[in-house]
Design an enzyme around this catalytic site. Structure first.
Site, PDB file in Angstrom:
ATOM      1  N   CYS A   1       0.142   3.662   2.866  1.00 32.96           N
ATOM      2  CA  CYS A   1       0.655   3.101   4.127  1.00 32.96           C
ATOM      3  C   CYS A   1       2.130   3.440   4.298  1.00 32.96           C
ATOM      4  CB  CYS A   1       0.469   1.589   4.172  1.00 32.96           C
ATOM      5  SG  CYS A   1      -1.236   1.037   4.081  1.00 32.96           S
TER       6      CYS A   1
ATOM      7  N   CYS B   1       0.834  -1.209   0.000  1.00 34.94           N
ATOM      8  CA  CYS B   1       0.000   0.000   0.000  1.00 34.94           C
ATOM      9  C   CYS B   1       0.871   1.262   0.000  1.00 34.94           C
ATOM     10  CB  CYS B   1      -0.897  -0.061   1.233  1.00 34.94           C
ATOM     11  SG  CYS B   1      -1.684   1.472   1.724  1.00 34.94           S
TER      12      CYS B   1
END
Length: 102
Positions: free
Chosen positions: A31, A28
């Site tokens: 993230c 991600c």
């Protein structure tokens, strides 16, 4: 203090006091950007506990805590969720949530 934990370690945590629990995925992009923000917050507030949990490897905990996506940050006090932020957030928004816990 930022510490990566799994479901078993989460269940064994000393839940007293305030902490942030972040669910992330290794694939991600947001993230990865959030990780830099959390490291900066960790430098500002070294006594505040921050735990990261791999979303993909801890499916049962993710479902138990009703985490629907990543990144998701749970702001907890004494083992109870007080608030949550989903998606990439800027440092001031995260610090505001932490200060509300303290």
């Amino acid at each position: 203090m930022i510490q990566e934990i799994n479901t078993q370690e989460y269940d064994a945590l000393d839940a007293s006091g305030p902490m942030l629990v972040e669910f992330y995925s290794k694939s991600c992009g947001p993230c990865k950007m959030l990780a830099f923000v959390l490291k900066d917050i960790d430098k500002m507030m070294p006594d505040f506990r921050i735990f990261t949990i791999d979303y993909d490897e801890n499916q049962d905990l993710k479902e138990r805590l009703e985490v629907k996506g990543f990144p998701t940050m749970l702001f907890m006090k004494d083992g109870t969720e007080v608030s949550r932020l989903q998606g990439l957030k800027q440092k001031p928004a995260i610090v505001k949530e932490i200060e509300a816990l303290l």
